[in-house]
Design a protein around this motif. Structure first.
Motif, PDB file in Angstrom:
ATOM      1  N   LYS A 217      65.357  39.614  11.483  1.00 15.55           N
ATOM      2  CA  LYS A 217      64.384  39.926  10.444  1.00 15.55           C
ATOM      3  C   LYS A 217      63.801  38.674   9.811  1.00 15.55           C
ATOM      4  O   LYS A 217      62.675  38.688   9.306  1.00 15.55           O
ATOM      5  CB  LYS A 217      65.050  40.800   9.372  1.00 15.55           C
ATOM      6  CG  LYS A 217      64.095  41.323   8.324  1.00 15.55           C
ATOM      7  CD  LYS A 217      64.802  42.241   7.346  1.00 15.55           C
ATOM      8  CE  LYS A 217      63.819  42.782   6.316  1.00 15.55           C
ATOM      9  NZ  LYS A 217      64.493  43.691   5.346  1.00 15.55           N
ATOM     10  N   GLU A 218      64.536  37.553   9.839  1.00 15.88           N
ATOM     11  CA  GLU A 218      64.076  36.329   9.185  1.00 15.88           C
ATOM     12  C   GLU A 218      62.927  35.671   9.941  1.00 15.88           C
ATOM     13  O   GLU A 218      61.906  35.310   9.358  1.00 15.88           O
ATOM     14  CB  GLU A 218      65.246  35.352   9.035  1.00 15.88           C
ATOM     15  CG  GLU A 218      66.397  35.882   8.189  1.00 15.88           C
ATOM     16  CD  GLU A 218      66.003  36.072   6.739  1.00 15.88           C
ATOM     17  OE1 GLU A 218      65.120  35.316   6.272  1.00 15.88           O
ATOM     18  OE2 GLU A 218      66.549  36.958   6.080  1.00 15.88           O
ATOM     19  N   CYS A 219      63.106  35.525  11.243  1.00 15.70           N
ATOM     20  CA  CYS A 219      62.091  34.821  12.044  1.00 15.70           C
ATOM     21  C   CYS A 219      61.286  35.746  12.937  1.00 15.70           C
ATOM     22  O   CYS A 219      60.326  35.310  13.579  1.00 15.70           O
ATOM     23  CB  CYS A 219      62.748  33.728  12.893  1.00 15.70           C
ATOM     24  SG  CYS A 219      63.983  34.339  14.056  1.00 15.70           S
ATOM     25  N   GLY A 220      61.659  37.049  13.025  1.00 15.22           N
ATOM     26  CA  GLY A 220      60.894  37.997  13.820  1.00 15.22           C
ATOM     27  C   GLY A 220      61.040  37.821  15.311  1.00 15.22           C
ATOM     28  O   GLY A 220      60.129  38.184  16.059  1.00 15.22           O
ATOM     29  N   ARG A 221      62.175  37.324  15.785  1.00 17.89           N
ATOM     30  CA  ARG A 221      62.385  37.122  17.221  1.00 17.89           C
ATOM     31  C   ARG A 221      63.363  38.156  17.772  1.00 17.89           C
ATOM     32  O   ARG A 221      64.184  38.706  17.045  1.00 17.89           O
ATOM     33  CB  ARG A 221      62.901  35.707  17.498  1.00 17.89           C
ATOM     34  CG  ARG A 221      61.924  34.613  17.126  1.00 17.89           C
ATOM     35  CD  ARG A 221      62.457  33.237  17.524  1.00 17.89           C
ATOM     36  NE  ARG A 221      63.698  32.908  16.847  1.00 17.89           N
ATOM     37  CZ  ARG A 221      64.426  31.815  17.113  1.00 17.89           C
ATOM     38  NH1 ARG A 221      64.012  30.973  18.048  1.00 17.89           N
ATOM     39  NH2 ARG A 221      65.529  31.572  16.439  1.00 17.89           N
ATOM     40  N   TYR A 222      63.264  38.407  19.089  1.00 16.82           N
ATOM     41  CA  TYR A 222      64.116  39.371  19.780  1.00 16.82           C
ATOM     42  C   TYR A 222      65.077  38.617  20.699  1.00 16.82           C
ATOM     43  O   TYR A 222      64.728  37.579  21.273  1.00 16.82           O
ATOM     44  CB  TYR A 222      63.275  40.351  20.600  1.00 16.82           C
ATOM     45  CG  TYR A 222      62.365  41.223  19.768  1.00 16.82           C
ATOM     46  CD1 TYR A 222      62.772  42.465  19.321  1.00 16.82           C
ATOM     47  CD2 TYR A 222      61.080  40.777  19.423  1.00 16.82           C
ATOM     48  CE1 TYR A 222      61.931  43.264  18.555  1.00 16.82           C
ATOM     49  CE2 TYR A 222      60.233  41.566  18.661  1.00 16.82           C
ATOM     50  CZ  TYR A 222      60.665  42.809  18.225  1.00 16.82           C
ATOM     51  OH  TYR A 222      59.838  43.586  17.462  1.00 16.82           O
ATOM     52  N   LEU A 223      66.280  39.173  20.840  1.00 16.25           N
ATOM     53  CA  LEU A 223      67.315  38.532  21.659  1.00 16.25           C
ATOM     54  C   LEU A 223      67.101  38.861  23.120  1.00 16.25           C
ATOM     55  O   LEU A 223      67.076  40.032  23.519  1.00 16.25           O
ATOM     56  CB  LEU A 223      68.706  38.988  21.212  1.00 16.25           C
ATOM     57  CG  LEU A 223      69.876  38.459  22.053  1.00 16.25           C
ATOM     58  CD1 LEU A 223      69.944  36.939  22.001  1.00 16.25           C
ATOM     59  CD2 LEU A 223      71.189  39.071  21.609  1.00 16.25           C
TER      60      LEU A 223
END
Length: 564
Positions: free
Chosen positions: A63-69
């Protein structure tokens, strides 16, 4: 109806071809023949080509940086309903490799629902080579999971792994102001954890060593630099034999700026084709361009060539003296280019007017822009005490030193007149963006702290250089200031109305030197940035539009998955 054809008066019968139909082996429906002899509905009831394909997938989202794993430990950035996110979602589906993917697309879901839906269309071979196409929906459950970088940043906001210490050993910071605009244009500081402005330069902090090396590569492409790298051991795991280091990169920009006067070392002058040795720095990019004002010869060198035989500035812009151009005559058959032209100039110090009749004769490279009566800035070589080993050696050998070296045309008097008018005429209708930097705090009054007066003077001089140099403007982004543009238009309209209201008798009786048209003619030579070169500030336009359209819907919770 039967078809017939006449040949020589005889009628020949030709039967009409018809499409044959067969019965479905299960339901008895008339169908066109196919390898399975079954209708589409019966095939779908007997075979499910989506069997074995995952219908529900869980993805992790920071949620902080908007990236997906992206397993195992790679985090990718993707906007909602973008091609990148669709590719990421399709790769997460297991069992899709045994079928042919025909089409894929997102189905709209609420942004705060933590759900993504992708509609897939696939094809597969069934009974006896028959091709069946089927459409189905895959549900994705988005779970919050903080990435290691954000986790480390939230645990300690000041944590960093690599630091780039950018320095230039000069008395001003105009180079950093221009470099800041280049960084903003190319978004080179996107991976910065923190940017700190200190009295000697700027520090850039990064969470990864690779990001710092990428930033250094960018610096090498825009300014001449040299750097060295150091590392400090933070922790060591003896069981796993792993090490944690903090990396520091010391980056030094060459101590030369535009319009500096330099004396080349003998070896450097020989490698430049016996140039100078008294030269002016005419341009600084990733290369240093020096120009001999007496011959108009130029030479460009990169950072490795400069540091092979380094030299410093004999005098900088702080030592410039204003002169009045009494006469100027271009040299017949002299060298010229698109920017400079050789000319013989007759000048006098502005401070000598009314005191003495000292006049200097010099050769200058500004023959294409100077006219009698103009103000020009130059170095007073006759009275200045210049210090430098190479310069002293050159003078001791009997080298010729001109009395004056003219550098650039001055517009200070015209700017002062415009500033005296005040109002919208003195305001610039454009603006520049700035980096979000932390300013170094000074605890002692006598230390080398931040001098606000000098910083304001450097910024004003930097803005004037942008107005005077088109090549410099072409390398950065300059934005329109809508508020000042509106004020300027209102002032122009008010001036036109006032001019129309003045009676013709007063206009005819007014002295020639008291009309505003004379001031406008003086301001016509003042360099300005054309409106065609200015960009629209899209961020400000989006903010204004958001306040007008939906200013009251900011708290509905619809921005929980906004990746911006």
């Amino acid at each position: 109806m039967d078809a017939s054809t006449s040949y020589g008066g005889q009628v020949t019968f030709q039967p009409q071809a018809t499409q044959g139909y067969v019965l479905c082996c299960l339901c008895g429906t008339n169908i066109l023949p196919n390898p399975s002899n079954m209708c589409v509905n019966c095939i779908r009831s007997q075979v499910d080509i989506t069997e074995g394909i995952q219908k529900q997938v869980t993805i992790l989202w920071c949620k902080e940086c908007g990236r997906y794993l992206q397993p195992p430990k790679h985090w990718v950035s993707a906007e909602l309903e973008s091609k990148e996110l669709l590719t990421f979602c399709i790769k997460k589906i297991k069992g899709l490799a045994k079928v042919k993917l025909v089409d894929a697309g997102f189905i709209w879901t609420e942004p705060h629902s933590k759900r993504l839906k992708v509609k897939l269309t696939i094809q597969a071979e069934v009974f006896n080579g028959a091709i069946l196409q089927q459409t189905f929906v895959v549900d994705y459950v988005v779970e919050n999971n903080m990435c290691p970088d954000c986790n480390r940043q939230n645990a300690n906001p000041n944590s960093w792994v690599a630091c780039v210490q950018l320095r230039q050993h000069v008395y001003h910071k105009r180079t950093f102001l221009f470099l800041e605009q280049l960084i903003l244009k190319h978004d080179a500081a996107a991976n910065c954890v923190k940017v700190k402005d200190i009295h000697e330069g700027i520090d850039f902090f990064y969470a990864q060593r690779g990001h710092a090396l990428k930033f250094i590569d960018f610096l090498q492409s825009v300014v001449p630099i040299r750097f060295r790298a150091d590392k400090q051991l933070v922790s060591h795991d003896t069981h796993n034999n792993t090490y944690n280091y903090k990396f520091t990169f010391s980056v030094e920009i060459v101590p030369l700026c535009k319009d500096d006067l330099a004396c080349l070392p003998p070896k450097m002058a020989a490698s430049c084709g016996n140039l100078g040795p008294l030269v002016l720095v005419s341009r600084i990019t990733n290369q240093i361009t020096i120009t001999d004002p007496a011959t108009l010869r130029s030479y460009s060198m990169d950072a490795p060539v400069y540091y092979r035989h380094p030299f410093t500035a004999l005098a900088s812009q702080r030592a410039l003296v204003p002169y009045i151009v009494l006469d100027i005559e271009p040299l017949q058959g002299g060298q010229s280019n698109t920017k400079f032209q050789l000319a013989e100039a007759q000048v006098a110090r502005m401070s000598d007017f009314g005191r003495n009749d000292t006049v200097f004769y010099t050769r200058t490279h500004l023959g294409n822009i100077l006219h009698p009566g103009d103000t020009v800035l130059g170095y007073d070589m006759a009275t200045s005490q210049l210090v430098g080993l190479d310069y002293e050696a050159y003078v001791n050998k009997g080298g010729r030193v001109p009395d004056v070296i003219l550098v650039r045309k001055s517009y200070e008097e015209k700017r002062r007149k415009r500033q005296a008018k005040g109002g919208a005429a003195a305001a610039r209708p454009w603006k520049l963006k700035t980096l979000d930097m932390e300013v170094e705090e000074t605890t002692t009054t006598g230390g080398r702290g931040r001098n606000e007066t000098a910083a304001d003077a450097d910024r004003e001089r930097f803005l004037q250089e942008l107005e005077e140099d088109p090549d410099m403007r072409a390398r950065i982004n300059i934005y329109k200031d809508t508020e000042r543009l509106a004020q300027l238009q209102q002032a122009q309209q008010a001036g036109q109305l006032a001019a129309a209201a003045v009676p013709q008798r007063q206009v005819a009786a007014a002295p020639a030197g008291l009309m505003e048209d004379d001031d406008d003619e003086d301001d016509g030579d003042l360099p300005e940035i054309p409106l065609e070169e200015l960009l629209d500030d899209l961020e400000a336009l989006n903010i204004d539009q958001g306040q007008e359209d939906g200013g009251g819907q900011a708290g509905d919770g619809s921005g929980d998955m906004d990746t911006d």
